[in-house]
Structure formats: structure tokens, C-alpha cells
Design an enzyme around this catalytic site. Structure first.
Site, PDB file in Angstrom:
ATOM      1  N   SER A 221       0.846  -1.191   0.000  1.00 49.88           N
ATOM      2  CA  SER A 221       0.000   0.000   0.000  1.00 49.88           C
ATOM      3  C   SER A 221       0.884   1.246   0.000  1.00 49.88           C
ATOM      4  O   SER A 221       1.846   1.344   0.757  1.00 49.88           O
ATOM      5  CB  SER A 221      -0.947  -0.008   1.198  1.00 49.88           C
ATOM      6  N   GLY A 223      -0.469   4.629   0.006  1.00 53.17           N
ATOM      7  CA  GLY A 223      -1.240   5.824   0.326  1.00 53.17           C
ATOM      8  C   GLY A 223      -1.877   6.430  -0.910  1.00 53.17           C
ATOM      9  O   GLY A 223      -2.469   5.728  -1.729  1.00 53.17           O
ATOM     10  N   GLY A 226      -1.439   4.913  -4.451  1.00 52.90           N
ATOM     11  CA  GLY A 226      -2.072   3.674  -4.879  1.00 52.90           C
ATOM     12  C   GLY A 226      -1.528   2.440  -4.194  1.00 52.90           C
ATOM     13  O   GLY A 226      -1.221   2.463  -2.997  1.00 52.90           O
ATOM     14  N   GLY A 252      -5.604   1.242   5.551  1.00 52.82           N
ATOM     15  CA  GLY A 252      -4.958  -0.040   5.284  1.00 52.82           C
ATOM     16  C   GLY A 252      -5.763  -1.213   5.800  1.00 52.82           C
ATOM     17  O   GLY A 252      -5.823  -2.273   5.163  1.00 52.82           O
ATOM     18  N   ASP A 253      -6.414  -1.022   6.949  1.00 55.85           N
ATOM     19  CA  ASP A 253      -7.265  -2.081   7.497  1.00 55.85           C
ATOM     20  C   ASP A 253      -8.461  -2.333   6.584  1.00 55.85           C
ATOM     21  O   ASP A 253      -8.899  -3.477   6.405  1.00 55.85           O
ATOM     22  CB  ASP A 253      -7.752  -1.690   8.892  1.00 55.85           C
TER      23      ASP A 253
END
Length: 312
Positions: A221, A223, A226, A252-253
Site C-alpha cells: 500500500s 497511500g 495507490g 490499510g485495514d
């Protein structure tokens, strides 16, 4: 079934303070509290998207009881083990003027190895072939750093697929248990690789190193830039979706939740990439660690830009 494990949960208190000032008097414009901890956040998003999961882990005291009650009221199944003490409270400070997000996190209580063994025993008793187990986030004080490695190996013996989302030594040790999927961000991957990863090629090559360890899926990931979705068979690159930012906490979760649901439903690779990116973006638009609803995610799907790519 999807199981989320949160060993160091928290009650997240999110406050909005316009023009937040260090070493000054600040006045709160709004406040909200949410059950938090990375695994709990995953369960919240799964529920908001219409899926089901069981949230496990360790809770303490009145704060822990309040977290469990809030989760059950939201329709999330729980199987927490209680320890002495009080579950931590984390403060999230959002400044809408400066567009900053500041986290002030408590370390959490120590938990005995006997109680942790009880948590694992309860999880293993539930597991069936092809279940998904999500290990994510920090762990209580003085917990062995190899805990995710050992627990991953134990779950794999039951035929479960393990997702790992952790940082530092928890990540480095955890990948030695060879989970099915890992989701590091750029900083976490750089920590593990021991070198800067400035270009997409650098990131691809570090991801390939993880695949060579036997990990089946690596999602990096990035941010607003992308994410990269890597496997031995095919890899995808997705651009970030520009959206109004409510809070970046839990994005992210949310992506992990979407990945777990797609895995459970045997979705195709491109569908998985699009759904994961739209889910993460929709949750960025929410306040605190509030989970975005399925309708918000569906509205963003058409804005996802992704393409198949090769690892250089």
C-alpha cells in the site's frame, strides 16, 4: 469464515481541532469514539460491506467491555479473552485547516503468556480448512516478537489462510511463518528490506523477495500513490483515488478487509484490486475509524485505474 485477531486493541477517541497548536490551548470542535485496533477495524469494515467475521483477541476492564458491547451492537461476532487491567485509549487529532492527522497511542497492558496461549487455543478450536485469519497491528508489552510467526504456523496446520499486516520485528518475524498474504506499506517494506525503495521497480523487487519466501500474495500500500498487488502468476498496479480526507486512520485495514472478502468469494484478480482500492478510498472519507458503507464503495469502483504489469 474470516477471523480477525487484535491482541492490543484500543478505544479510539478522534477529536477535530482547527489550527491545532503545540504548546498552546486547543479547543475541540467535534469528538467521536470508536472501537479500534487493526484487527477490529478489519471486522468493522467487513460488516459494513455485508460480510461476516469473528473478532478475537484480548480486552481489559471497563474500556474493553465497552469495545465488545459496541461491536456486538454493530452485529459483529466476538470471542475476546479478558485480562487484568484496562484496555488503552488512543487519541487521534485531526486539524482540518492544516490538513494534519496526529496519533497519540498508549502502549497497552502486559498480557501473560498463559492468557495468550488461551487465545490461540480458542482460535485453533474454531478453524476449518480455507478459513481466513487476519493477524494485524501491535501486541501487548513484553509479548514475544515471534508471536505472529508461531501463530501463523499453527493456523496453517489447520488449513487456514493467514493474512499478516504488521510492522518492524513483528513483520520480519511473522513472514518467517510464511503467511498467505502480507500487506506492508512502503515504510514497513523498507524497514524489512533494509534499504530505501524509491521507485516502483525497487518496490516490485522487494515484493518479489517476499514471494520467493513462499508467500502467495504481496500487497504494497502506497497511500495516495495507490498500491501494488503481486503474485507469482500476475501483478497489478493501481493508482490512488483522489477523495476528500476525513481520516487516513484505518485505510490499510479497510484494504485488508476487502482482500479477505474477495479471497473468501474467490473473486478474480482485477475485481479484487478494484474493490480493495475503492474500499480503502471510501474509508479515507470517513471520520475516525468509522467504516464506510457498501454504497460508498460501489460509487468509487468506476474511478479505480489499474493495469496488469510485470515485475522488472
Amino acid at each position: 469464515m474470516i477471523y480477525t485477531v487484535t491482541l492490543n486493541p484500543a478505544m479510539d477517541k478522534t477529536v477535530e481541532i482547527p489550527e491545532f497548536s503545540v504548546n498552546g490551548v486547543n479547543r475541540i470542535a467535534s469528538v467521536r469514539t470508536d472501537p479500534g485496533g487493526k484487527g477490529i477495524n478489519v471486522s468493522k469494515v467487513i460488516k459494513a460491506l455485508g460480510g461476516e467475521s469473528i473478532a478475537l483477541g484480548v480486552l481489559e476492564g471497563n474500556t474493553g467491555a465497552a469495545i465488545e458491547e459496541a461491536l456486538k451492537s454493530a452485529g459483529i461476532s466476538c470471542d475476546f479473552t479478558y485480562a487484568p487491567g484496562e484496555t488503552r485509549t488512543n487519541l487521534k487529532i485531526i486539524d482540518p485547516v492544516a490538513h494534519t492527522h496526529t496519533d497519540v497511542n498508549e502502549p497497552g497492558q502486559e498480557v501473560s503468556r498463559e492468557l495468550l496461549a488461551q487465545v490461540l487455543s480458542g482460535l485453533l478450536a474454531r478453524l476449518k480448512e480455507k478459513d481466513i485469519v487476519v493477524f494485524s497491528g501491535s501486541v501487548p508489552e513484553n509479548t514475544p516478537v515471534e508471536i505472529y510467526k508461531l501463530w501463523t504456523m499453527a493456523c496453517k496446520e489447520k488449513g487456514a489462510r493467514v493474512f499478516l499486516d504488521a510492522s518492524g520485528e513483528l513483520f520480519s518475524q511473522g513472514i518467517e511463518g510464511v503467511p498467505y498474504l502480507v500487506k506492508p506499506n512502503r515504510h514497513e517494506l523498507e524497514q524489512w528490506a533494509g534499504r530505501p525503495l524509491k521507485s516502483k521497480g525497487d518496490l516490485y523487487r522487494a515484493g518479489m523477495e517476499l514471494l520467493q519466501k513462499g508467500i502467495s500474495r504481496v500487497v504494497i500500500s502506497l497511500g495516495e500513490d495507490g498500491a501494488l498487488f503481486l503474485s507469482e502468476k500476475e501483478s497489478w498496479e493501481a493508482k490512488g483515488i483522489p477523495v476528500p480526507v476525513g481520516s487516513t486512520v484505518g485505510a490499510g485495514d479497510a484494504m485488508v478487509a476487502a482482500l479477505a472478502l474477495c479471497m473468501e468469494e474467490n473473486a478474480r484478480a482485477q475485481e479484487t484490486v478494484s474493490f480493495a482500492m475503492a474500499t480503502a478510498a471510501a474509508n479515507v472519507m470517513c471520520s475516525g475509524t468509522q467504516a464506510a458503507d457498501k454504497e460508498s464503495v460501489q460509487m468509487l469502483l468506476s474511478r479505480v485505474e489499474c493495469k496488469s504489469c510485470r515485475i522488472p
